[in-house]
Design a protein around this motif. Structure first.
Motif, PDB file in Angstrom:
ATOM      1  N   UNK A   1       0.838  -1.212   0.000  1.00 10.67           N
ATOM      2  CA  UNK A   1       0.000   0.000   0.000  1.00 10.67           C
ATOM      3  C   UNK A   1       0.866   1.253   0.000  1.00 10.67           C
ATOM      4  N   UNK A   2       1.897   1.262   0.848  1.00  9.59           N
ATOM      5  CA  UNK A   2       2.805   2.409   0.860  1.00  9.59           C
ATOM      6  C   UNK A   2       3.535   2.573  -0.458  1.00  9.59           C
ATOM      7  N   UNK A   3       3.936   1.450  -1.036  1.00 11.42           N
ATOM      8  CA  UNK A   3       4.634   1.480  -2.322  1.00 11.42           C
ATOM      9  C   UNK A   3       3.751   2.076  -3.408  1.00 11.42           C
ATOM     10  N   UNK A   4       2.477   1.683  -3.429  1.00  9.09           N
ATOM     11  CA  UNK A   4       1.559   2.190  -4.451  1.00  9.09           C
ATOM     12  C   UNK A   4       1.322   3.688  -4.304  1.00  9.09           C
ATOM     13  N   UNK A   5       1.188   4.158  -3.079  1.00  8.11           N
ATOM     14  CA  UNK A   5       0.993   5.591  -2.863  1.00  8.11           C
ATOM     15  C   UNK A   5       2.172   6.392  -3.414  1.00  8.11           C
TER      16      UNK A   5
ATOM     17  N   UNK B   1       6.069  11.307   0.817  1.00 15.10           N
ATOM     18  CA  UNK B   1       6.621  11.275   2.179  1.00 15.10           C
ATOM     19  C   UNK B   1       5.755  10.401   3.089  1.00 15.10           C
ATOM     20  N   UNK B   2       4.450  10.487   2.956  1.00 15.87           N
ATOM     21  CA  UNK B   2       3.562   9.635   3.757  1.00 15.87           C
ATOM     22  C   UNK B   2       3.776   8.161   3.432  1.00 15.87           C
ATOM     23  N   UNK B   3       3.834   7.821   2.157  1.00 18.00           N
ATOM     24  CA  UNK B   3       4.053   6.431   1.761  1.00 18.00           C
ATOM     25  C   UNK B   3       5.394   5.909   2.231  1.00 18.00           C
ATOM     26  N   UNK B   4       6.392   6.772   2.240  1.00 12.76           N
ATOM     27  CA  UNK B   4       7.745   6.352   2.643  1.00 12.76           C
ATOM     28  C   UNK B   4       7.794   5.896   4.098  1.00 12.76           C
ATOM     29  N   UNK B   5       6.934   6.455   4.946  1.00  9.65           N
ATOM     30  CA  UNK B   5       6.976   6.111   6.366  1.00  9.65           C
ATOM     31  C   UNK B   5       6.534   4.670   6.621  1.00  9.65           C
ATOM     32  N   UNK B   6       5.865   4.061   5.657  1.00 10.63           N
ATOM     33  CA  UNK B   6       5.398   2.681   5.803  1.00 10.63           C
ATOM     34  C   UNK B   6       6.485   1.678   5.427  1.00 10.63           C
TER      35      UNK B   6
END
Length: 413
Positions: free
Chosen positions: A23-27, A188-193
């Protein structure tokens, strides 16, 4: 006695659900893939600043080349310190590049901001989700790399209407700044996952297949230095260059190609979104196919379809040209799904970030060569499509098919 592998598996699964990583990767990838909407900005920039087509298109080529080159260094860095901070830096640089691009007064400024700074940001962000997902899903490499890069293909479809709306509401140049803020926040949000699994991780119920004698197995890893000494590396690099060049030639010029072949302005504008949709679908479908059919057979099939389509594009008119360019986009998506999996199959995952970054440079060179070939060999008659660059690219795709025939897993001394 409980084995070390079972302990590692238990701890990793208790720590995070591996599908959350996807999910984070897709974002991240959806926002980075918005670079493919370049053709939406190309004509308005030419009109506003009085630039010619070739130097304006070169902005896109610089972006993709810098993006691809950056994956080598970003891949090595994320191999050492993990994906989270590298991807975060990528998102911030990507946003900065677009915000600065909104102040463009010369094409040189656009090259530096959108092309170089933005390209570095995309490269730093792109390799991290891919490398992380491959490590979490050794049992589904084709599917998961397809999903991880599908977002990149979807970015064009999702952000084309956003960009068009922004152009109308805030103006051409301000739209760069608004998009930069959106991209930066989401990346940046996706990277935190993102986080790597523990060393030695394997999914529950899956055991690495035993390698054939003299072949590389799931546990064998090549350094980048070892990889570039193998014959297979050069076959992969050159064939990837041919496929990427064909796809990026069409992606960068989908709108003018559709108009030249008889589509109305409204339908031609939809070509950008349609190609993006097929690009994303191809990444998922071809990834799944490669898990079942095998990487090399899948590559051969993709090169065959792409080559024949490129050779016939000049003959297609009306809505058929929309199908043709979409089919090229579908094949292009396949290249972006299969080559990452093939890299992991042949060279392991320990140095995957830098290994795939080195191979991915061929994509960057293709990004320069493909659109440049199209512009250099375009028809002297305005509004007409030249068959020459399409024919050259189609033939090279068939050469790529022949190269794929020679591929086999490398041996490690």
């Amino acid at each position: 006695m409980i084995s070390k592998r079972k302990v590692v598996r238990y701890l990793s699964e208790k720590t995070i659900n591996r599908w959350l990583i996807v999910a984070g990767a897709l974002l991240i990838q959806v926002c980075l893939g918005a670079v493919y909407i370049w053709s939406v900005f190309k004509a308005p920039l030419m009109k506003q600043f009085g630039w010619e087509a070739a130097p304006t298109s070169f902005t896109f080529s610089i972006t993709i080349l810098v993006f691809a080159a950056t994956t080598i260094f970003a891949g090595k860095l994320q191999d050492k310190i993990g994906p989270r901070w590298v991807a975060t830096a990528g998102g911030l640089l990507y946003a900065l590049g677009l915000i600065l691009a909104s102040k463009t007064t010369s094409i040189a400024w656009l090259y530096v901001t959108f092309g170089v700074i933005g390209g570095i940001g995309i490269g730093a962000g792109y390799v991290c989700p891919l490398a992380t997902c491959v490590k979490w899903f050794p049992d589904k490499k084709g599917l998961i790399t397809g999903l991880a890069v599908a977002g990149f293909g979807l970015g064009g479809m999702i952000f084309t209407p956003v960009a068009n709306t922004l152009k109308e509401s805030v103006g051409l140049m301000n739209s760069f700044a608004y998009l930069g803020v959106i991209y930066g926040i989401c990346v940046v949000l996706g990277a935190q996952i993102l986080q790597n699994p523990p060393a030695g991780y394997t999914p529950a119920g899956w055991n690495p297949p035993a390698p054939a004698s003299g072949k590389v197995g799931a546990s064998a890893d090549f350094t980048t230095g070892e990889m570039i000494k193998s014959f297979q590396f050069y076959v992969i690099w050159i064939s990837y260059f041919f496929g990427a060049g064909a796809g990026l030639m069409i992606i960068a010029n989908a709108l003018p190609i559709a108009q030249a072949q008889g589509l109305s302005a409204g339908l031609a504008a939809s070509a950008v979104m349609t190609v993006a949709l097929f690009n994303a679908a191809g990444r998922i479908m071809w990834g799944v196919v490669s898990d079942k059919l095998g990487r090399t057979k899948t590559l051969m099939l993709i090169f065959l379809i792409c080559g024949l389509t490129m050779l016939s594009l000049k003959l297609l008119t009306g809505t058929m040209i929309l199908i043709g360019v979409s089919l090229v986009g579908f094949c292009f998506g396949g290249f972006l799904a299969v080559y990452p999996s093939l890299t992991a199959d042949y060279y392991g995952t320990k140095s995957y970030g830098m290994n795939y970054g080195t191979i991915f440079l061929s994509y960057g060179v293709g990004a320069v060569a493909g659109p440049m070939l199209y512009d250099i060999m375009k028809s002297p008659v305005p509004g007409q499509l030249s068959a020459t660059p399409l024919m050259i690219s189609g033939i090279l795709c068939l050469v790529g098919l022949a190269l794929a025939l020679t591929l086999k897993a490398p041996s490690k001394a």
